[in-house]
Motif scaffolding. Structure first.
Motif, mmCIF file in Angstrom:
data_model
loop_
_atom_site.group_PDB
_atom_site.id
_atom_site.type_symbol
_atom_site.label_atom_id
_atom_site.label_comp_id
_atom_site.label_asym_id
_atom_site.label_seq_id
_atom_site.Cartn_x
_atom_site.Cartn_y
_atom_site.Cartn_z
ATOM 1 N N GLY A 258 -9.488 -3.627 -16.239
ATOM 2 C CA GLY A 258 -9.333 -5.062 -16.506
ATOM 3 C C GLY A 258 -8.385 -5.736 -15.522
ATOM 4 O O GLY A 258 -8.699 -6.791 -14.948
ATOM 5 N N PHE A 259 -7.224 -5.100 -15.283
ATOM 6 C CA PHE A 259 -6.250 -5.698 -14.373
ATOM 7 C C PHE A 259 -6.752 -5.692 -12.930
ATOM 8 O O PHE A 259 -6.501 -6.645 -12.170
ATOM 9 C CB PHE A 259 -4.911 -4.959 -14.466
ATOM 10 C CG PHE A 259 -4.149 -5.274 -15.719
ATOM 11 C CD1 PHE A 259 -3.881 -6.595 -16.082
ATOM 12 C CD2 PHE A 259 -3.694 -4.255 -16.547
ATOM 13 C CE1 PHE A 259 -3.175 -6.891 -17.240
ATOM 14 C CE2 PHE A 259 -2.993 -4.546 -17.702
ATOM 15 C CZ PHE A 259 -2.734 -5.861 -18.064
ATOM 16 N N SER A 260 -7.479 -4.602 -12.544
ATOM 17 C CA SER A 260 -8.013 -4.591 -11.181
ATOM 18 C C SER A 260 -9.077 -5.676 -11.018
ATOM 19 O O SER A 260 -9.201 -6.282 -9.938
ATOM 20 C CB SER A 260 -8.595 -3.215 -10.852
ATOM 21 O OG SER A 260 -9.671 -2.882 -11.740
ATOM 22 N N GLY A 261 -9.840 -5.944 -12.084
ATOM 23 C CA GLY A 261 -10.821 -7.024 -12.017
ATOM 24 C C GLY A 261 -10.152 -8.377 -11.865
ATOM 25 O O GLY A 261 -10.630 -9.248 -11.119
ATOM 26 N N VAL A 262 -9.047 -8.544 -12.579
ATOM 27 C CA VAL A 262 -8.296 -9.799 -12.459
ATOM 28 C C VAL A 262 -7.788 -9.978 -11.032
ATOM 29 O O VAL A 262 -7.866 -11.073 -10.440
ATOM 30 C CB VAL A 262 -7.130 -9.806 -13.466
ATOM 31 C CG1 VAL A 262 -6.189 -10.988 -13.178
ATOM 32 C CG2 VAL A 262 -7.659 -9.892 -14.886
ATOM 33 N N LEU A 263 -7.272 -8.890 -10.438
ATOM 34 C CA LEU A 263 -6.769 -8.983 -9.067
ATOM 35 C C LEU A 263 -7.891 -9.306 -8.076
ATOM 36 O O LEU A 263 -7.695 -10.104 -7.147
ATOM 37 C CB LEU A 263 -6.094 -7.664 -8.667
ATOM 38 C CG LEU A 263 -4.781 -7.328 -9.392
ATOM 39 C CD1 LEU A 263 -4.298 -5.935 -8.999
ATOM 40 C CD2 LEU A 263 -3.704 -8.374 -9.051
ATOM 41 N N LEU A 264 -9.070 -8.691 -8.269
ATOM 42 C CA LEU A 264 -10.182 -8.936 -7.345
ATOM 43 C C LEU A 264 -10.709 -10.367 -7.452
ATOM 44 O O LEU A 264 -11.299 -10.884 -6.500
ATOM 45 C CB LEU A 264 -11.309 -7.939 -7.612
ATOM 46 C CG LEU A 264 -11.007 -6.481 -7.226
ATOM 47 C CD1 LEU A 264 -12.138 -5.561 -7.666
ATOM 48 C CD2 LEU A 264 -10.817 -6.366 -5.712
ATOM 49 N N GLN A 265 -10.503 -11.020 -8.601
ATOM 50 C CA GLN A 265 -10.938 -12.417 -8.760
ATOM 51 C C GLN A 265 -9.892 -13.424 -8.256
ATOM 52 O O GLN A 265 -10.053 -14.628 -8.419
ATOM 53 C CB GLN A 265 -11.234 -12.687 -10.242
ATOM 54 C CG GLN A 265 -12.419 -11.896 -10.780
ATOM 55 C CD GLN A 265 -12.617 -12.084 -12.272
ATOM 56 O OE1 GLN A 265 -12.081 -13.037 -12.874
ATOM 57 N NE2 GLN A 265 -13.356 -11.179 -12.898
ATOM 58 N N ASP A 266 -8.816 -12.870 -7.674
ATOM 59 C CA ASP A 266 -7.740 -13.709 -7.116
ATOM 60 C C ASP A 266 -7.075 -14.587 -8.174
ATOM 61 O O ASP A 266 -6.502 -15.644 -7.869
ATOM 62 C CB ASP A 266 -8.286 -14.608 -5.988
ATOM 63 C CG ASP A 266 -8.745 -13.786 -4.798
ATOM 64 O OD1 ASP A 266 -8.155 -12.705 -4.567
ATOM 65 O OD2 ASP A 266 -9.715 -14.204 -4.124
ATOM 66 N N LEU A 267 -7.156 -14.152 -9.451
ATOM 67 C CA LEU A 267 -6.525 -14.956 -10.509
ATOM 68 C C LEU A 267 -5.006 -14.816 -10.475
ATOM 69 O O LEU A 267 -4.295 -15.684 -11.004
ATOM 70 C CB LEU A 267 -7.051 -14.508 -11.880
ATOM 71 C CG LEU A 267 -8.553 -14.725 -12.115
ATOM 72 C CD1 LEU A 267 -8.957 -14.224 -13.501
ATOM 73 C CD2 LEU A 267 -8.903 -16.207 -11.971
ATOM 74 N N ALA A 268 -4.501 -13.725 -9.892
ATOM 75 C CA ALA A 268 -3.051 -13.541 -9.794
ATOM 76 C C ALA A 268 -2.547 -13.840 -8.387
ATOM 77 O O ALA A 268 -1.422 -13.480 -8.034
ATOM 78 C CB ALA A 268 -2.689 -12.102 -10.170
ATOM 79 N N GLY A 269 -3.368 -14.460 -7.594
ATOM 80 C CA GLY A 269 -2.999 -14.754 -6.219
ATOM 81 C C GLY A 269 -3.994 -14.139 -5.262
ATOM 82 O O GLY A 269 -4.638 -13.130 -5.578
ATOM 83 N N GLU A 270 -4.130 -14.733 -4.099
ATOM 84 C CA GLU A 270 -5.128 -14.260 -3.140
ATOM 85 C C GLU A 270 -4.663 -12.949 -2.496
ATOM 86 O O GLU A 270 -3.497 -12.781 -2.163
ATOM 87 C CB GLU A 270 -5.330 -15.336 -2.067
ATOM 88 C CG GLU A 270 -6.457 -14.986 -1.107
ATOM 89 C CD GLU A 270 -6.725 -16.110 -0.126
ATOM 90 O OE1 GLU A 270 -7.558 -15.906 0.779
ATOM 91 O OE2 GLU A 270 -6.103 -17.177 -0.267
ATOM 92 N N LEU A 271 -5.628 -12.015 -2.348
ATOM 93 C CA LEU A 271 -5.355 -10.717 -1.743
ATOM 94 C C LEU A 271 -5.815 -10.721 -0.296
ATOM 95 O O LEU A 271 -6.828 -11.358 0.044
ATOM 96 C CB LEU A 271 -6.095 -9.595 -2.495
ATOM 97 C CG LEU A 271 -5.800 -9.444 -4.000
ATOM 98 C CD1 LEU A 271 -6.699 -8.373 -4.600
ATOM 99 C CD2 LEU A 271 -4.325 -9.090 -4.213
#
Length: 463
Positions: A258-271
């Motif tokens: 779940g958290f990796s999905g959130v990160l990939l959607q850039d919801l916690a900031g752009e990667l």
């Protein structure tokens, strides 16, 4: 009359010889049957010699008759006693032979003394019978009802000995027929006694063996029950452990996904590119681990009989369409063709759709994993009373010695190039067990270096 008496003795004695020899060669028991066969042969030879001899008063014939009679009776008596006591058979036979040769020499020098042979053999048999009758418990334990034949031998032997007493000092061919009839009766009863003794001792030995086997069987049943209970408890402990661990593993794995999905959607900031690549690796690894946990749990639930089939009615081609759509990105990522071939009117099927999808998903994903060039063809075919899903690939194939084991738990066939196949070795075992629960089968054909074909056949109506 002497000749007729000798003929009867010869017939009775020779009848016991082949029986003793047959039992000896069948059982290979050197103690009693060796002595009995040798004894009856010696005893039969003595009257036979008189039958073929024209001069019954010949000193040599008289000496041989006496020696062979004593040797035969002694060997028969010791052979009968050897059923109850340990006897060095060959040593005893040699000793009796030497003693009887010496007696034969005496009879040759003093022919009148040969009459003592008949009295001596009656005394020998009578004494041995008394020894046997003095230990009835031991005798009944070994010889059973042959004990009563021994009583008959004792009584008839006593009468025969009394009949011979008046002729103790006359030549061997002088007594009338009555003493010879007594001797013949004793020999006949002795033959019946020996036959009955061998028969009963064999039966008693078999009964004891049956009792031992029965006791061992009962003990074995107790051991099996105890072992079964231990295995059941171990299986329950394993099931409880896997159920608890699967729950404990699923929760953090779902969180990771779940958290990796959130990160990939850039919801916690752009990667940036490197961060995105590493997060995708985390997500893929977590997904593989979650699938492994699910497979282990599925396998355990199937073995425990906890998998319930929930059939529904649906089109047989829908499952194949859904699976190929799900796995098409994987095929495109590897540069492989994934083709679906459907019949125009496949018809409906009534079975557990979720389990069908799980089986077909395992088969197609395995085909894609083990194929580097070419592609995979999924074909749906209507067969008599059911539907067959064929999955053909152009991968590395499976060696012949691996085909029989690919459905074993955690077994992974090694490719011909010596590499290692991807996966946990549980997809095919789980699929095969689920197919059996649906009433279906999975068959496989493979040629190393050219690819494999898995055929999953399921009836149209599963309950």
């Amino acid at each position: 009359m002497l000749v007729y008496a000798m003929i009867v003795l010869t017939i009775v004695s020779f009848a016991a010889v082949p029986m003793s020899l047959e039992l000896y060669y069948k059982r290979r028991e050197p103690r009693h049957l060796y002595l009995l066969a040798y004894g009856w042969l010696a005893y039969a030879a003595s009257p036979a010699m008189f039958v073929v001899s024209s001069n019954t008063g010949d000193p040599l014939a008289t000496a041989l008759f006496g020696a062979l009679q004593l040797a035969g009776v002694s060997l028969i008596v010791v052979g009968a006693l050897s059923y109850f006591i340990e006897v060095p058979a060959k040593r005893v036979a040699a000793s009796i032979t030497i003693v009887c040769i010496a007696i034969g020499i005496v009879f040759y020098v003093v022919p009148e003394a040969a009459t003592l042979t008949i009295i001596a053999e009656n005394v020998i048999m009578f004494s041995a019978a008394i020894v046997g009758l003095s230990q009835p418990k031991r005798f009944l334990r070994v010889g059973g009802s042959s004990y009563y034949w021994l009583l008959a031998v004792v009584m008839v032997g006593a009468v025969a000995a009394l009949l011979w007493l008046p002729y103790a000092s006359v030549p061997i061919d002088s007594p009338p027929v009555e003493p010879w009839l007594g001797t013949t009766a004793v020999v006949l009863l002795a033959a019946f006694f020996v036959v009955h003794l061998e028969h009963n001792s064999a039966l008693i030995a078999l009964e004891r063996r049956d009792q031992e086997l029965s006791a061992y069987h009962d003990h074995l049943e107790v051991l099996v029950e105890r072992r079964t209970e231990e295995l059941y408890q171990a299986s329950r402990a394993k099931s409880d452990f896997l159920a608890a661990m699967s729950h404990e593993l699923r929760t953090p794995l779902n969180s990771i996904l779940g958290f990796s999905g959130v990160l990939l959607q850039d919801l916690a900031g752009e990667l940036n590119d490197e961060q995105r690549r590493q997060v995708e690796m985390i997500r893929r690894s977590g997904g593989r681990l979650l699938r492994l946990v699910d497979q282990v749990l599925d396998l355990e639930q199937i073995e425990a009989g906890q998998v319930q089939i929930e059939p529904t009615l649906f089109d047989c081609g829908e499952v194949a369409v859904g699976v190929t759509d799900t796995l098409r990105p994987l095929a495109e990522q590897k540069g492989l063709m994934l083709e679906l071939v459907l019949e125009e009117d496949g018809g409906d099927i009534y079975t557990d759709r979720a389990r069908m999808e799980q089986i077909l998903l395992n088969l197609v994903s395995n085909a894609l994993k083990n194929t580097d060039t070419g592609g995979v063809i999924v074909e749906v075919m209507c067969v008599s009373g059911g539907v067959t899903y064929s999955v053909r690939d152009t991968g590395v194939g499976i060696e012949a010695n691996d085909l029989a084991r690919i459905f074993e738990d955690f077994y992974q066939a090694r490719p011909s190039d010596g590499g290692k196949r991807a996966g946990s070795g549980l997809g095919l075992p789980v699929s095969a067990r689920l197919a059996a629960l649906l009433g279906g089968t999975i068959e496989v054909d493979s040629t190393p270096g050219r690819g494999s074909e898995f055929r999953f056949t399921v009836p149209r109506y599963s309950t």
